[in-house]
Scaffold this motif. Structure first.
Motif, PDB file in Angstrom:
ATOM      1  N   PRO A  42       0.879  -1.227  -0.180  1.00  0.00           N
ATOM      2  CA  PRO A  42       0.084   0.229  -0.003  1.00  0.00           C
ATOM      3  C   PRO A  42       0.816   1.270  -0.052  1.00  0.00           C
ATOM      4  O   PRO A  42       1.974   1.367   0.732  1.00  0.00           O
ATOM      5  CB  PRO A  42      -0.729  -0.354   1.247  1.00  0.00           C
ATOM      6  CG  PRO A  42      -0.120  -1.071   2.147  1.00  0.00           C
ATOM      7  CD  PRO A  42       0.697  -1.989   1.139  1.00  0.00           C
ATOM      8  N   LYS A  43       0.479   2.378  -0.887  1.00  0.00           N
ATOM      9  CA  LYS A  43       0.937   3.320  -0.877  1.00  0.00           C
ATOM     10  C   LYS A  43       0.107   4.515   0.039  1.00  0.00           C
ATOM     11  O   LYS A  43       0.637   5.531   0.229  1.00  0.00           O
ATOM     12  CB  LYS A  43       1.074   4.092  -2.355  1.00  0.00           C
ATOM     13  CG  LYS A  43       1.731   3.198  -3.299  1.00  0.00           C
ATOM     14  CD  LYS A  43       1.641   3.618  -4.480  1.00  0.00           C
ATOM     15  CE  LYS A  43       2.523   2.619  -5.590  1.00  0.00           C
ATOM     16  NZ  LYS A  43       2.127   3.337  -7.246  1.00  0.00           N
ATOM     17  N   GLU A 455      -2.900  -7.077   3.985  1.00  0.00           N
ATOM     18  CA  GLU A 455      -1.387  -7.399   3.845  1.00  0.00           C
ATOM     19  C   GLU A 455      -1.366  -8.064   2.441  1.00  0.00           C
ATOM     20  O   GLU A 455      -0.202  -8.137   2.081  1.00  0.00           O
ATOM     21  CB  GLU A 455      -0.960  -8.242   4.930  1.00  0.00           C
ATOM     22  CG  GLU A 455      -0.758  -7.437   6.383  1.00  0.00           C
ATOM     23  CD  GLU A 455      -0.194  -8.007   7.236  1.00  0.00           C
ATOM     24  OE1 GLU A 455       0.103  -9.451   7.226  1.00  0.00           O
ATOM     25  OE2 GLU A 455       0.045  -7.676   8.455  1.00  0.00           O
ATOM     26  N   ALA A 456      -2.328  -8.991   2.064  1.00  0.00           N
ATOM     27  CA  ALA A 456      -2.078  -9.660   1.044  1.00  0.00           C
ATOM     28  C   ALA A 456      -3.806  -9.819   0.494  1.00  0.00           C
ATOM     29  O   ALA A 456      -4.579  -9.742   1.212  1.00  0.00           O
ATOM     30  CB  ALA A 456      -1.413 -11.163   1.007  1.00  0.00           C
ATOM     31  N   LEU A 503     -10.356  -8.596  -1.655  1.00  0.00           N
ATOM     32  CA  LEU A 503      -9.729  -7.796  -2.594  1.00  0.00           C
ATOM     33  C   LEU A 503      -8.473  -6.746  -2.081  1.00  0.00           C
ATOM     34  O   LEU A 503      -9.058  -6.197  -0.941  1.00  0.00           O
ATOM     35  CB  LEU A 503     -10.879  -6.857  -3.206  1.00  0.00           C
ATOM     36  CG  LEU A 503     -11.851  -7.843  -4.140  1.00  0.00           C
ATOM     37  CD1 LEU A 503     -13.088  -7.013  -4.344  1.00  0.00           C
ATOM     38  CD2 LEU A 503     -11.031  -8.221  -5.391  1.00  0.00           C
ATOM     39  N   ARG A 504      -7.608  -6.654  -2.655  1.00  0.00           N
ATOM     40  CA  ARG A 504      -6.558  -5.650  -1.982  1.00  0.00           C
ATOM     41  C   ARG A 504      -6.345  -4.450  -2.851  1.00  0.00           C
ATOM     42  O   ARG A 504      -6.969  -4.464  -4.120  1.00  0.00           O
ATOM     43  CB  ARG A 504      -5.243  -6.387  -2.115  1.00  0.00           C
ATOM     44  CG  ARG A 504      -4.512  -6.551  -3.402  1.00  0.00           C
ATOM     45  CD  ARG A 504      -3.225  -7.563  -3.200  1.00  0.00           C
ATOM     46  NE  ARG A 504      -2.996  -7.982  -4.572  1.00  0.00           N
ATOM     47  CZ  ARG A 504      -2.217  -7.543  -5.449  1.00  0.00           C
ATOM     48  NH1 ARG A 504      -2.210  -6.330  -5.587  1.00  0.00           N
ATOM     49  NH2 ARG A 504      -1.900  -8.244  -6.823  1.00  0.00           N
ATOM     50  N   ALA A 505      -5.916  -3.449  -2.488  1.00  0.00           N
ATOM     51  CA  ALA A 505      -5.670  -2.191  -3.045  1.00  0.00           C
ATOM     52  C   ALA A 505      -4.401  -1.439  -2.449  1.00  0.00           C
ATOM     53  O   ALA A 505      -4.068  -1.535  -1.246  1.00  0.00           O
ATOM     54  CB  ALA A 505      -6.797  -1.236  -2.851  1.00  0.00           C
ATOM     55  N   ALA A 506      -3.599  -0.875  -3.447  1.00  0.00           N
ATOM     56  CA  ALA A 506      -2.383  -0.129  -3.000  1.00  0.00           C
ATOM     57  C   ALA A 506      -2.512   1.381  -2.994  1.00  0.00           C
ATOM     58  O   ALA A 506      -1.911   1.830  -2.210  1.00  0.00           O
ATOM     59  CB  ALA A 506      -1.235  -0.672  -3.789  1.00  0.00           C
ATOM     60  N   ASP A 507      -3.688   1.778  -3.608  1.00  0.00           N
ATOM     61  CA  ASP A 507      -3.946   3.159  -3.780  1.00  0.00           C
ATOM     62  C   ASP A 507      -5.061   3.295  -3.966  1.00  0.00           C
ATOM     63  O   ASP A 507      -5.990   2.403  -4.184  1.00  0.00           O
ATOM     64  CB  ASP A 507      -2.774   3.837  -4.911  1.00  0.00           C
ATOM     65  CG  ASP A 507      -2.995   3.082  -6.263  1.00  0.00           C
ATOM     66  OD1 ASP A 507      -4.045   2.591  -6.389  1.00  0.00           O
ATOM     67  OD2 ASP A 507      -2.002   3.141  -7.066  1.00  0.00           O
ATOM     68  N   PHE A 508      -5.692   4.587  -4.266  1.00  0.00           N
ATOM     69  CA  PHE A 508      -7.064   5.089  -4.539  1.00  0.00           C
ATOM     70  C   PHE A 508      -7.623   4.435  -5.989  1.00  0.00           C
ATOM     71  O   PHE A 508      -8.759   4.159  -5.785  1.00  0.00           O
ATOM     72  CB  PHE A 508      -7.165   6.540  -4.196  1.00  0.00           C
ATOM     73  CG  PHE A 508      -7.146   7.217  -2.938  1.00  0.00           C
ATOM     74  CD1 PHE A 508      -8.073   6.756  -2.057  1.00  0.00           C
ATOM     75  CD2 PHE A 508      -6.179   7.795  -2.662  1.00  0.00           C
ATOM     76  CE1 PHE A 508      -8.209   7.220  -0.733  1.00  0.00           C
ATOM     77  CE2 PHE A 508      -6.134   8.251  -1.339  1.00  0.00           C
ATOM     78  CZ  PHE A 508      -6.951   8.028  -0.353  1.00  0.00           C
ATOM     79  N   HIS A 509      -6.782   4.573  -6.705  1.00  0.00           N
ATOM     80  CA  HIS A 509      -7.153   4.054  -7.990  1.00  0.00           C
ATOM     81  C   HIS A 509      -7.436   2.443  -7.958  1.00  0.00           C
ATOM     82  O   HIS A 509      -8.629   2.218  -8.343  1.00  0.00           O
ATOM     83  CB  HIS A 509      -6.160   3.915  -8.980  1.00  0.00           C
ATOM     84  CG  HIS A 509      -6.421   3.230 -10.365  1.00  0.00           C
ATOM     85  ND1 HIS A 509      -7.301   3.620 -11.301  1.00  0.00           N
ATOM     86  CD2 HIS A 509      -5.874   2.277 -10.846  1.00  0.00           C
ATOM     87  CE1 HIS A 509      -7.400   2.801 -12.431  1.00  0.00           C
ATOM     88  NE2 HIS A 509      -6.464   1.939 -12.141  1.00  0.00           N
TER      89      HIS A 509
END
Length: 581
Positions: A42-43, A455-456, A503-509
């Motif tokens: 995640p950012k 985390e994943a 479901l994972r997300a690293a940023d808002f997109h």
């Protein structure tokens, strides 16, 4: 035999052991086996996302044609109004691609309003709601005149003309906000919440009334420009108890088999054209008939009379009333029920449509205005007090389960937006402002930002691709059979139960993609369950195992709601449950 994967050194026994749980899936990914699972990097940390609070009387969600008129008319009726839009005003959803708007002018229409409504009902095989059919036609000319004053017909781009009435009224507008939650307090709507990638905040708006102008949606197919529409409004409303309808129907916009992503309108022209008005022409455009011909004869088909089709004569398929056939050659293929040739809708193939055409470019979307929230009256009000919907977010059955007039969808969005805006403003005049508790706010934030904190998990793009592979095939979505529908449902239930929660997300997109993916999965389940339940073929719903129209048992719409146990429930609502217009 204990075979070995030469590239990874992974034995079958090891594969089966690892595949037994989430840790195994992660291990499989390390061997280069595509699973969509990976560690999250995640950012953005959920704890770092700030909260912005606003209040208003009427909250309009959506920046298309319905949202424009909803905001304007609610404001003009005396309410404080705010707009949240996932995209840009006038530049998101399907609105910017619609270049024809229907206008019923009694002076030149050539038919009375009663005759118009009756003709639409015959084409729709009774599946339309005549009150909304009449409402659209009777108010369309007034909405067109207002659009003309705002400069709508002067440019192929709608952003500037949409901004004009909003700016004149100083209506607050927040664009590029992904709304994920509708809020309900004491059985009534209380507002909505979403997040913005632009300012990195969660936006929560307390409102006396909410109008969903969020459009329809699909499974992000190539071809028709609905890839930013994923039934967000419908699913949010379903999650808080609203009834939803129309999920078994299928939109039939065709695409080129050679260039499926080419942006052409219904007449074969590029979208860079100014909008125009369209007159009265009652049609019976199916779209699914192309899919049937392709299924029976193989390969993409050409639009045109049966004797000109590359695939030759194809008997059977979706029923079409004799009244809406024309140019059919004598002695052609037998049409179901009436021994007349099967035919594309009245008016024939649109000019400019050349080369092989296939249906499915709008996969996952139903006929315009046939799916969405169930209205309880002709004021666009849903089954939840204070929650309204307009345009493709409202299951008004304005034209039933068929596409009957070019330009009527855009006109219907304008008309219903105006009706919903005035109704919501009237509702607010006698409603106390809601109080949203801290516990509710905390819960909504936690649910909204959860993919950022994992985390994943599964990549939402990978899950979307998996869903597309399940739902978009012609023999699942368009040419329906119970065994295949049940099989697809089992896959979708697996995605719902196992993948959505991881479901994972690293940023808002990616956070937006995660919520869109979850919404599409719920919509897929709705489409499959409704398609299984409707054991007949009518308009744009075709069952190969039930190919006939069943007037005895299926003069009814299917409504879907969430049961007290959280499971999806379905019910019939008879066509005649509404008063005749």
């Amino acid at each position: 035999m204990n075979s070995t994967n030469e590239m990874s050194g992974l034995t079958r026994r090891t594969f089966m052991t690892l595949a037994g749980g989430a840790a195994g899936v992660a291990a499989l990914s390390s061997f280069g086996i595509p699973t969509g699972w990976a560690a999250n990097k995640p950012k953005v940390a959920p704890a770092d996302v700030s909260l912005a609070l606003d209040t208003t009387d009427v909250l309009v969600i959506g920046g298309g044609m319905a949202g424009l008129f909803a905001a304007v008319k609610a404001h003009d009726a005396g309410a404080d109004v705010m707009i949240l839009s996932k995209g840009r005003l006038g530049s998101s959803g399907q609105t910017p691609f619609a270049k024809g708007i229907f206008a019923y002018d009694p002076g030149v229409a050539g038919m009375t309003l009663d005759e118009f409504v009756d003709s639409v009902s015959r084409s729709a095989l009774g599946s339309n709601n005549p009150l909304y059919t009449r409402q659209m036609a009777g108010n369309s000319l007034a909405r067109v005149k207002e659009l003309r004053e705002w400069g709508f017909f002067e440019s192929p781009l709608y952003n500037n003309c949409f901004k004009r009435p909003i700016a004149e009224r100083s209506i607050p507008l927040l664009e590029r906000v992904m709304v994920t939650h509708l809020l309900k307090e004491n059985g009534m709507i209380a507002g909505a919440a979403g997040f913005s990638a632009d300012d990195g905040k969660v936006h929560l708006v307390a409102a006396k009334s909410v109008i969903l102008c969020t459009g329809a949606g699909g499974f992000k197919p190539n071809g028709f420009p609905i890839c930013d529409l994923t039934h967000d409004g419908t699913v949010m409303a379903y999650n808080i108890g609203a009834k939803v309808t129309g999920k078994e129907w299928n939109d039939g916009h065709p695409a080129s088999a050679e260039n499926p992503a080419a942006c052409f309108d219904g007449w074969g022209n590029m979208f860079e054209q100014k909008p125009t008005t369209t007159g009265v022409d009652i049609r019976h455009d199916l779209g699914v008939d192309m899919n049937y011909r392709a299924y029976v004869a193989g390969g993409p088909v050409r639009m045109g009379p049966p004797h000109q089709q590359e695939t030759g004569q194809v008997a059977g398929g979706p029923y079409m009333p004799l009244e809406f056939m024309r140019n059919a050659p004598p002695g052609g293929a037998g049409g179901r029920h009436d021994d007349t040739p099967q035919r594309q809708g009245k008016g024939g193939p649109p000019p400019g449509m050349r080369g092989p055409r296939v249906g499915g470019s709008s996969a996952g979307m139903a006929i315009h205005k046939s799916e969405g929230l169930v209205p309880i009256n002709d004021r666009c009000e849903s089954t939840i007090p204070g929650l309204y919907a307009a345009g493709d977010a409202l299951g008004s059955y304005m034209a039933g389960a068929i596409y009957t007039q070019i330009g009527s969808s855009l006109a219907g969005s304008a008309v219903q937006g105006a009706v919903a805006g005035e109704a919501a403003a009237a509702f607010c005049s006698s409603t106390v402002a809601p109080v949203i508790g801290k516990e509710t706010i905390a819960r909504v934030q936690e649910e909204m930002l959860a993919p950022l904190g994992r985390e994943a998990g599964y990549n939402p793009a990978w899950v979307t691709q998996t869903l597309q592979g399940i739902m978009i095939p012609n023999f699942v979505l368009y040419i329906k059979k119970e065994k295949l529908l049940q099989a697809a449902l089992a896959y979708v239930e697996e995605l719902r139960d196992h993948h959505v929660g991881m479901l994972r997300a690293a940023d808002f997109h990616e956070l937006r993609l995660a919520h869109e993916t979850a919404n599409m999965i719920i919509s897929a389940e709705m489409k499959l369950r409704a398609s299984i339940m409707r054991t007949e073929s009518r308009c744009s719903h075709f069952r190969l195992d039930y190919p006939e129209v069943d007037e005895k048992n299926w003069r009814a719409w299917i409504n879907i709601y969430r049961g007290e146990d959280g499971s999806m429930k379905l019910e019939k609502q008879p066509f005649d449950s509404w008063p005749v217009a």
